[in-house]
Design a protein around this motif. Structure first.
Motif, short mmCIF file in Angstrom:
data_model
loop_
_atom_site.label_atom_id
_atom_site.label_comp_id
_atom_site.label_asym_id
_atom_site.label_seq_id
_atom_site.Cartn_x
_atom_site.Cartn_y
_atom_site.Cartn_z
N LYS A 193 6.34 9.70 0.60
CA LYS A 193 5.42 8.63 0.23
C LYS A 193 6.10 7.31 0.60
N LEU A 194 5.49 6.57 1.54
CA LEU A 194 6.06 5.34 2.06
C LEU A 194 5.06 4.20 1.97
N ARG A 195 5.56 2.98 2.19
CA ARG A 195 4.68 1.82 2.22
C ARG A 195 4.13 1.60 3.62
N LEU A 196 3.03 0.91 3.69
CA LEU A 196 2.48 0.49 4.98
C LEU A 196 3.21 -0.78 5.45
N GLN A 197 3.32 -0.93 6.77
CA GLN A 197 3.90 -2.12 7.39
C GLN A 197 5.33 -2.40 6.88
N MET A 198 6.16 -1.40 6.96
CA MET A 198 7.56 -1.53 6.57
C MET A 198 8.40 -1.98 7.77
N GLY A 200 0.81 -1.21 0.00
CA GLY A 200 0.00 0.00 0.00
C GLY A 200 0.84 1.26 0.00
N GLU A 201 0.25 2.33 0.51
CA GLU A 201 0.91 3.64 0.43
C GLU A 201 0.41 4.56 1.53
N ALA A 202 1.31 5.38 2.06
CA ALA A 202 0.97 6.39 3.06
C ALA A 202 1.88 7.58 2.88
N THR A 203 1.37 8.77 3.19
CA THR A 203 2.19 9.98 3.11
C THR A 203 2.40 10.50 4.53
N VAL A 204 3.66 10.70 4.88
CA VAL A 204 4.02 11.16 6.22
C VAL A 204 4.87 12.42 6.08
N THR A 205 4.56 13.43 6.89
CA THR A 205 5.30 14.69 6.85
C THR A 205 6.27 14.79 8.02
N VAL A 206 7.52 15.00 7.71
CA VAL A 206 8.55 15.20 8.73
C VAL A 206 8.75 16.70 8.89
#
Length: 390
Positions: free
Chosen positions: A142-147, A92-98
């Motif tokens: 943009k990262l994957r889920l459950q990494m 999948g995919e998720a967007t996380v802001t640092v």
């Protein structure tokens, strides 16, 4: 023989122990010494056990303190050594802001919330193990889920995973509101935006603005690329304003005046038709040397909402008190859109002096040439307010 026995004293009679008693006494002494040695050994073992217990307890306390300390240093929690981690590679995919200044723990918490890694402790452990982790840049990823946590650290270090953001600035916002909007979507702090605005040369603010950025941050949708700064963000918005002013054929020496008038029109009118009439009414008032008496101007100067004004506010002496001062305010009160700029350039000809919004939901506005007619419209507004106060 009897003389011999009579001339001697027996060992028993002399009070000396017999060989048998002497042997027994030696045995008793040895037993006592053995018992004493056993007792000493027991006491030594007991002391040793107590010492071990004290050292172990102290070690536990020290470990707890320092694990909490180092956990806090990296932003993580002092969970037990068993770290729960996904096996990866993820899906999948998720967007996380640092954000700027985020610690490993802060980043880990965001990743856990987004479902990217299993636990904060797994990420902080991987973060601490990677010597490059402190080079993770602020931005959206943009990262994957459950990494796997270590894979997540690597992914954040890869600029290919950074994504652009879109910031939409709507018409009629003040500079302060625009800063808050930008900061809520990007990783650019409000303080950085304020600092950039205080350096007109750095952001390309024209001399006509007299150092005031208000009104020069054009409302539009902007793509915020990875690595964008406060200076680059505000520069793009100022540049867009200059572009629109030039596209509408406005002479440079009129830029500030047009933006001031357009900001008033933007805050007072809802439809383009109303804005062109308000623009004309403003010209009519200025032409007659009348005070503008616009609530939005007074509210801006006091840092209030227009609906929070009182009659007492009209007596406060500020450059933005349009109930006391004649003429335009010293600078724009908001960022006007292109429609409001065009309304100022092309006002609808008419004799109007007054206007009032009689329905705050629909924005319906009525115009008047005389004060008596205006009072009728104001009464209509008060009726609407009374009927919609609940």
């Amino acid at each position: 023989m009897s003389d011999l026995f009579l001339g001697t004293v027996s060992q028993h009679e002399a009070g000396q122990p017999t060989p048998t008693r002497r042997s027994r006494s030696r045995q008793d002494g040895k037993a006592r010494r053995n018992r004493q040695r056993r007792n000493r050994r027991r006491r030594s073992i007991l002391v040793l056990i107590m010492a071990i217990g004290l050292v172990g307890g102290a070690g536990y306390v020290v470990t707890s303190i320092f694990s909490d300390f180092f956990g806090g240093l990296f932003g993580g929690s002092s969970e037990n050594a068993e770290v729960s981690d996904y096996e990866g590679p993820g899906q999948g995919e998720a967007t996380v802001t640092v954000a700027s200044g985020d610690t490993g723990g802060a980043i880990g918490e965001k990743l856990v919330e987004a479902g990217v890694v299993a636990t904060t402790s797994a990420f902080t452990k991987a973060y601490a193990a990677n010597p490059l982790a402190t080079q993770i840049q602020p931005g959206a990823y943009k990262l994957r889920l459950q990494m796997r946590a270590s894979d997540a650290v690597d992914a954040l270090l890869d600029s290919a995973n950074r994504v652009s953001l879109k910031v939409t600035v709507t018409e009629g916002l003040s500079a302060t509101q625009i800063y808050e909007k930008i900061a809520s979507i990007t990783t650019i702090p409000v303080a950085d935006l304020q600092a950039a605005a205080a350096d007109p040369g750095a952001i390309g603010l024209p001399a006509e603005a007299n150092g005031q950025i208000e009104g020069w941050l054009f409302p539009a949708t902007y793509n915020v690329d990875p690595g964008a700064t406060a200076v680059s963000m505000l520069s793009a918005m100022v540049s867009k304003t200059v572009e629109v002013l030039n596209a509408n054929g406005i002479p440079q020496d009129q830029w500030e005046t047009v933006l001031i008038k357009a900001s008033l029109v933007e805050r007072e009118g809802k439809s383009y038709e109303d804005r062109t009439k308000i623009a004309q009414a403003i010209e009519n008032r200025l032409g007659r040397g009348m005070r503008l008496e616009i609530d939005a101007v007074l509210a801006y100067g006091l840092g209030k909402s227009g609906t929070a004004l009182s009659n007492a506010d009209k007596e406060i002496d500020t450059p933005f008190n349009s109930y006391r001062n004649i003429g335009l305010p010293p600078w724009p009160i908001a960022s006007p859109g292109e429609e409001s700029i065009q309304a100022v350039l092309n006002p609808t000809a008419g004799p109007w002096i007054f206007w009032v919004t009689v329905n705050l939901e629909t924005g319906e506005t009525k115009f008047a040439e005389t004060f008596d007619e205006h009072k009728v419209h104001v009464a209509e507004l008060r009726k609407w307010e009374a009927e919609n106060s609940k």
